[in-house]
Each structure stands twice: as structure tokens, then as C-alpha cells.
Design a protein around this motif. Structure first.
Motif, PDB file in Angstrom:
ATOM      1  N   ASP A 103       2.784   5.769   0.253  1.00 22.69           N
ATOM      2  CA  ASP A 103       2.982   5.416  -1.152  1.00 22.69           C
ATOM      3  C   ASP A 103       4.365   4.891  -1.501  1.00 22.69           C
ATOM      4  O   ASP A 103       4.681   4.684  -2.671  1.00 22.69           O
ATOM      5  CB  ASP A 103       2.659   6.626  -2.041  1.00 22.69           C
ATOM      6  CG  ASP A 103       3.547   7.841  -1.738  1.00 22.69           C
ATOM      7  OD1 ASP A 103       4.411   7.745  -0.838  1.00 22.69           O
ATOM      8  OD2 ASP A 103       3.365   8.874  -2.407  1.00 22.69           O
ATOM      9  N   ARG A 104       5.226   4.661  -0.471  1.00 20.90           N
ATOM     10  CA  ARG A 104       6.588   4.209  -0.788  1.00 20.90           C
ATOM     11  C   ARG A 104       7.209   3.529   0.431  1.00 20.90           C
ATOM     12  O   ARG A 104       6.856   3.835   1.571  1.00 20.90           O
ATOM     13  CB  ARG A 104       7.457   5.385  -1.239  1.00 20.90           C
ATOM     14  CG  ARG A 104       7.579   6.483  -0.191  1.00 20.90           C
ATOM     15  CD  ARG A 104       8.106   7.793  -0.775  1.00 20.90           C
ATOM     16  NE  ARG A 104       8.364   8.777   0.291  1.00 20.90           N
ATOM     17  CZ  ARG A 104       7.427   9.560   0.819  1.00 20.90           C
ATOM     18  NH1 ARG A 104       6.172   9.472   0.407  1.00 20.90           N
ATOM     19  NH2 ARG A 104       7.749  10.425   1.758  1.00 20.90           N
ATOM     20  N   PRO A 105       8.126   2.604   0.192  1.00 20.28           N
ATOM     21  CA  PRO A 105       8.738   1.854   1.287  1.00 20.28           C
ATOM     22  C   PRO A 105       9.445   2.736   2.314  1.00 20.28           C
ATOM     23  O   PRO A 105       9.398   2.452   3.513  1.00 20.28           O
ATOM     24  CB  PRO A 105       9.731   0.934   0.572  1.00 20.28           C
ATOM     25  CG  PRO A 105       9.163   0.758  -0.794  1.00 20.28           C
ATOM     26  CD  PRO A 105       8.534   2.082  -1.134  1.00 20.28           C
ATOM     27  N   SER A 106      10.101   3.816   1.866  1.00 16.87           N
ATOM     28  CA  SER A 106      10.826   4.672   2.816  1.00 16.87           C
ATOM     29  C   SER A 106       9.875   5.322   3.817  1.00 16.87           C
ATOM     30  O   SER A 106      10.222   5.505   4.993  1.00 16.87           O
ATOM     31  CB  SER A 106      11.628   5.746   2.072  1.00 16.87           C
ATOM     32  OG  SER A 106      10.770   6.575   1.301  1.00 16.87           O
ATOM     33  N   LEU A 107       8.678   5.651   3.368  1.00 22.81           N
ATOM     34  CA  LEU A 107       7.695   6.246   4.273  1.00 22.81           C
ATOM     35  C   LEU A 107       7.149   5.200   5.238  1.00 22.81           C
ATOM     36  O   LEU A 107       6.910   5.498   6.413  1.00 22.81           O
ATOM     37  CB  LEU A 107       6.553   6.886   3.475  1.00 22.81           C
ATOM     38  CG  LEU A 107       5.465   7.581   4.304  1.00 22.81           C
ATOM     39  CD1 LEU A 107       6.051   8.650   5.221  1.00 22.81           C
ATOM     40  CD2 LEU A 107       4.407   8.193   3.375  1.00 22.81           C
ATOM     41  N   VAL A 108       6.989   3.975   4.761  1.00 24.74           N
ATOM     42  CA  VAL A 108       6.563   2.886   5.647  1.00 24.74           C
ATOM     43  C   VAL A 108       7.565   2.727   6.788  1.00 24.74           C
ATOM     44  O   VAL A 108       7.186   2.631   7.966  1.00 24.74           O
ATOM     45  CB  VAL A 108       6.422   1.566   4.864  1.00 24.74           C
ATOM     46  CG1 VAL A 108       6.169   0.401   5.820  1.00 24.74           C
ATOM     47  CG2 VAL A 108       5.283   1.665   3.851  1.00 24.74           C
ATOM     48  N   LYS A 109       8.846   2.730   6.453  1.00 23.78           N
ATOM     49  CA  LYS A 109       9.886   2.580   7.484  1.00 23.78           C
ATOM     50  C   LYS A 109       9.863   3.739   8.476  1.00 23.78           C
ATOM     51  O   LYS A 109       9.971   3.547   9.690  1.00 23.78           O
ATOM     52  CB  LYS A 109      11.264   2.485   6.819  1.00 23.78           C
ATOM     53  CG  LYS A 109      11.482   1.200   6.036  1.00 23.78           C
ATOM     54  CD  LYS A 109      12.857   1.194   5.382  1.00 23.78           C
ATOM     55  CE  LYS A 109      13.062  -0.069   4.556  1.00 23.78           C
ATOM     56  NZ  LYS A 109      14.376  -0.073   3.858  1.00 23.78           N
ATOM     57  N   ALA A 110       9.710   4.963   7.955  1.00 22.91           N
ATOM     58  CA  ALA A 110       9.696   6.137   8.825  1.00 22.91           C
ATOM     59  C   ALA A 110       8.485   6.124   9.749  1.00 22.91           C
ATOM     60  O   ALA A 110       8.594   6.463  10.941  1.00 22.91           O
ATOM     61  CB  ALA A 110       9.704   7.411   7.974  1.00 22.91           C
ATOM     62  N   LEU A 111       7.332   5.730   9.232  1.00 26.34           N
ATOM     63  CA  LEU A 111       6.121   5.681  10.051  1.00 26.34           C
ATOM     64  C   LEU A 111       6.211   4.581  11.105  1.00 26.34           C
ATOM     65  O   LEU A 111       5.798   4.775  12.257  1.00 26.34           O
ATOM     66  CB  LEU A 111       4.896   5.469   9.158  1.00 26.34           C
ATOM     67  CG  LEU A 111       4.440   6.696   8.364  1.00 26.34           C
ATOM     68  CD1 LEU A 111       3.402   6.296   7.320  1.00 26.34           C
ATOM     69  CD2 LEU A 111       3.871   7.774   9.288  1.00 26.34           C
TER      70      LEU A 111
END
Length: 228
Positions: A103-111
Motif C-alpha cells: 500500500d505504499r512506495p516504501s514497502l514496494v522498495k523493501a519487498l
């Protein structure tokens, strides 16, 4: 309902009936048995009846109970359906086969970083805050297109969109809105291939969700009973 029917059989019969009414094939809908908060001894009966797709809300809880269960039932498919903290991305990628609440760009980067490190691509659903509720996770409707592009740019397999409608409100308009959002963004709502999945519908409304295009329904109470 008869004494011989198990909760799983009842839910399966309802899915089958609804698919026929909607002129859909039964295999277009994945039943996710939501096993969060339930111990292994409550899960094993469903496994023994042939259910193989399960959903958990928390990474730690899933780590505590699923590795042992998977030794007995190695063909289990595990879905993370709850909110995910970025610092748990590596654990989630190692354990789950699908992640439903991006649900957020920071999680996309972490994944993306975790998947590259593990050399394992885990399909992800983008969670949409379909009712614009402050207390719920999910990206804003206006941000869906941008987040879709970020997921694709990060080389994360896009499974589709996910939502949880507002509680105690007729869910059909929200399910229809999620389907429209998918179509408006070029996602095919008839399958979960290349981003066309729709993860929507729970115990109280999964039949409605199937009528409106759900490819994944997340059913807990109807299978396990009310949580204590």
C-alpha cells in the motif's frame, strides 16, 4: 445444512452455486481459508479435507505455526493478508506465496530488495483504501495508478488489487469500484494473471464479491467459527 456437511463443504457449495449464477468457472475463484489466530489443531482438519490455500495476518504468527504444518502438507499456498511492516519484508518473502497488502512506495522498495536478495519473486496485490477510512491500510484511490507503476518498475509480480469495504455497509458498490479501478488501469479482472486478480470478499459477503468479479475470497469465520 445437514449434520454431515463440514463448514468447508458448505462454503465450497456456496462458491460453486455463485459461480454458476455469475456464469464463471469454479477455478476462477481461489478460496483462502483465513487461519489467523487459530492454532494448528484447528487448521489440520481443513488440510485433511483438502484445503490448501490459507491466509495469515501476521508474519510472526505464521512463522510459529506453518513451517511444521508444511512439512506434513508441502503443497500449501500461504497468503499474507494483513498489513506488512517494511522491516518484515524479508521474512514475508521467505514464507509467503502471495502478499495482499502492498500500500505504499516504501514497502514496494523493501519487498523488491528482499526478493532480489532471496532470488524469489512473490506476487503482490495492491491494497486500496476503497472506503477512504483513516483507520484502515491501503493506498488512496487517487494513488493506485502510481503504485501500480512502482510495483511493475520494481519487477515485483503484480497479482491485482485488494480491498476491505467499510464495516456494516453494503459492500457491493465497493467491490464494483475495485473492479472498475482494475479495468481503468488496464488490469483484466477475469483472472489473476498479469495483475488481473481481485482479492475481495470475506465470510459475510464472499458470494457478493464473486458476483462482482472476485478471484480470491478471504474466508475465516465461516470455516473456523467465531474467534474467542
Amino acid at each position: 445444512m445437514t449434520d454431515e456437511q463440514t463448514p468447508l463443504q458448505i462454503v465450497e457449495a456456496e462458491i460453486e452455486k455463485t459461480c454458476k449464477i455469475a456464469r464463471r468457472k469454479r477455478d476462477e475463484v481461489t478460496l483462502i481459508a483465513v487461519s489467523k489466530t487459530h492454532p494448528p489443531q484447528r487448521i489440520v482438519p481443513l488440510l485433511e479435507q483438502g484445503q490448501r490455500v490459507f491466509g495469515e495476518n501476521r508474519v510472526q504468527e505464521a512463522q510459529d505455526k506453518w513451517p511444521a504444518l508444511r512439512e506434513q502438507y508441502p503443497d500449501v499456498e500461504l497468503h499474507l493478508i494483513g498489513q506488512l511492516q517494511s522491516n518484515k519484508a524479508e521474512d514475508a518473502v521467505a514464507l509467503f506465496d502471495y502478499i495482499h497488502a502492498v500500500d505504499r512506495p516504501s514497502l514496494v522498495k523493501a519487498l523488491a530488495k528482499a526478493m532480489d536478495k532471496a532470488s524469489r519473486k512473490v506476487p503482490c496485490f495492491i491494497q486500496v483504501n476503497i472506503g477512504a477510512e483513516e483507520q484502515k491500510g491501503g493506498c488512496a484511490i487517487a494513488d493506485v495508478s502510481t503504485l501500480i507503476e512502482q510495483v511493475r518498475s520494481a519487477d515485483i509480480p503484480l497479482a491485482g488489487l485488494m480491498c476491505i469495504p467499510p464495516f456494516d455497509t453494503e459492500p457491493a458498490p465497493f467491490f464494483a469500484m475495485l473492479d472498475k479501478l482494475a479495468r481503468d488501469n488496464g488490469l483484466d479482472g477475469e483472472s489473476d494473471q498479469e495483475g488481473g486478480g481481485l482479492s475481495m470478499g470475506m465470510s459475510s459477503d464472499y458470494a457478493t464479491a464473486i458476483m462482482l468479479g472476485a478471484t480470491h475470497v478471504r474466508v475465516g469465520t465461516a470455516l473456523f467459527g467465531a474467534r474467542g
